[in-house]
Design a protein around this motif. Sequence first.
Motif, PDB file in Angstrom:
ATOM      1  N   ASP A   1       2.510   2.237  52.523  1.00  0.00           N
ATOM      2  CA  ASP A   1       3.144   1.062  53.134  1.00  0.00           C
ATOM      3  C   ASP A   1       4.646   1.101  52.865  1.00  0.00           C
ATOM      4  O   ASP A   1       5.082   1.245  51.723  1.00  0.00           O
ATOM      5  CB  ASP A   1       2.519  -0.196  52.520  1.00  0.00           C
ATOM      6  CG  ASP A   1       2.837  -1.451  53.313  1.00  0.00           C
ATOM      7  OD1 ASP A   1       1.968  -2.318  53.393  1.00  0.00           O
ATOM      8  OD2 ASP A   1       3.962  -1.566  53.830  1.00  0.00           O
ATOM      9  N   LEU A   2       5.435   0.990  53.926  1.00  0.00           N
ATOM     10  CA  LEU A   2       6.887   0.991  53.758  1.00  0.00           C
ATOM     11  C   LEU A   2       7.322  -0.301  53.086  1.00  0.00           C
ATOM     12  O   LEU A   2       6.778  -1.370  53.366  1.00  0.00           O
ATOM     13  CB  LEU A   2       7.569   1.127  55.116  1.00  0.00           C
ATOM     14  CG  LEU A   2       7.405   2.508  55.774  1.00  0.00           C
ATOM     15  CD1 LEU A   2       7.751   2.446  57.248  1.00  0.00           C
ATOM     16  CD2 LEU A   2       8.277   3.536  55.070  1.00  0.00           C
TER      17      LEU A   2
ATOM     18  N   ASP B   1       4.004  -0.241  59.959  1.00  0.00           N
ATOM     19  CA  ASP B   1       4.576   0.351  58.742  1.00  0.00           C
ATOM     20  C   ASP B   1       3.520   0.668  57.701  1.00  0.00           C
ATOM     21  O   ASP B   1       3.797   0.712  56.514  1.00  0.00           O
ATOM     22  CB  ASP B   1       5.635  -0.587  58.150  1.00  0.00           C
ATOM     23  CG  ASP B   1       5.032  -1.795  57.477  1.00  0.00           C
ATOM     24  OD1 ASP B   1       3.950  -2.239  57.921  1.00  0.00           O
ATOM     25  OD2 ASP B   1       5.622  -2.293  56.514  1.00  0.00           O
TER      26      ASP B   1
ATOM     27  N   LYS C   1       4.209  -1.890  44.598  1.00  0.00           N
ATOM     28  CA  LYS C   1       5.480  -2.188  45.271  1.00  0.00           C
ATOM     29  C   LYS C   1       6.514  -2.783  44.336  1.00  0.00           C
ATOM     30  O   LYS C   1       6.140  -3.510  43.435  1.00  0.00           O
ATOM     31  CB  LYS C   1       5.226  -3.170  46.421  1.00  0.00           C
ATOM     32  CG  LYS C   1       4.793  -2.439  47.652  1.00  0.00           C
ATOM     33  CD  LYS C   1       4.554  -3.380  48.793  1.00  0.00           C
ATOM     34  CE  LYS C   1       4.353  -2.601  50.054  1.00  0.00           C
ATOM     35  NZ  LYS C   1       5.529  -1.861  50.493  1.00  0.00           N
TER      36      LYS C   1
END
Length: 424
Positions: free
Chosen positions: A6-7, A147, A200
């Motif tokens: 995942d961007l 994304d 993240k």
Amino acid sequence: MKIHIDLDCFFVSAERTIDPCLRGKPVGIGGRGDTKIFSHEKSRQFLSLKNSGSFVPAYFFEHQSTQENDLNKFIDPDGRIRGMLTTTSYEARAYGIKTGATIREALQKCPDIIIKQPNMKLYQELSHKLKHFLQKRIPIIEQGSIDEFYGDLSGWVDDADVPEFIDQLKHEALEILDLPLSVGAAASKFTAKMATNDAKPFGTLTIYPHEVNDFIKEKAIKEFPGIGRKTERALLARGIVTLGDIQSHPDIFLSTTKSQKDLYERVCGIDNTPLQESRERKSIGISRTFDPQIDRRELTRRVIILSRHLSHALVRMQKHPTHYTLSIRYELSQKGNAAITINRLFSESFLRETLLSLFYQADIHDNLKVIRIGLSCSAFTQSNHHTFSLLDYDEDLIKHKLTQSTSSLREKYGLDTLLWGSEL
Ligand SMILES: [Mg+2]
């Protein structure tokens, strides 16, 4: 193992690839229902069908931002700041500004935040580059959204080597594409997706099967991909608060419906849901949200504009739909829908007439303002198929050919080149 990629704050990261001044600063991408499509002014438009991610719109407007801050684009003539943020940078999140916040709220929390207009064409190009990058390195790739991708490493990377592989992948993506991303790995794609969220920004996390129970134990049920608000409420009402609670209650989940059993296995990471590689398009749709509109003449004009765009897409895809649907969203959460199945050779005028009649059918609350219209076509068939109504075939064929030549002109000179008189 399966991985989820995942961007990180994708739309902001994408803007940073073309404007390095945005790096390290609080940035938000504003989204406002794209109503340029209904404007009486002409604007350059693009149709793109190459990326099949479910969140990727097919239509774009030419957009070139020349300034660092587009805030003025979100201020109405009366001075009111409108719109909300679809993506925020991590620097903006540090001020408590989340995705979905209004631009006004964001400015109150952080007056320095830079607001950019969305540039979907750029985002789609980068998404496509990322897909190519991943396809070169991983045999099976499934696209989850613009994304977000899943990859299957089974038989490709040894389980023990997965942490190193995904860490390299992350650094290589940054080096080659200039885009930060995070990767989660696990036996189940659902566990992998949760691992990405924990990793993240710009992180990686591998959850081996024996670690799943500890990993999910304290997580709130809403953190599980696929548990929406409705399911969350139903589970909370039964005293099930964490994913660990689900895991420790096989009695409740395994004895009921298949979807409950699937949920249980996915939560515990013991499902074996395979990746779905990009498949052929089964339907195509276009929809727009706009400021509340009561004028039915203006609304039918909008249906005609949307159907012109849909027609162009169908010609480009060389598809003949046989099922058509139209949905209306009103104020006060009211909805209207209508659908029809007809075997007629597709042409723009046929599509327009069909969708207009569906609009009159679906518009059950004609005293309410409309905020969204959506059109879609599915159940594609071949043009030489015998199922088309023979009675109308000759006439339809002429209209179909006219539609094709109209579309090639539009392809060359822009989608606004030929309009219906009723659109003006
Ligand atoms: Mg993302």
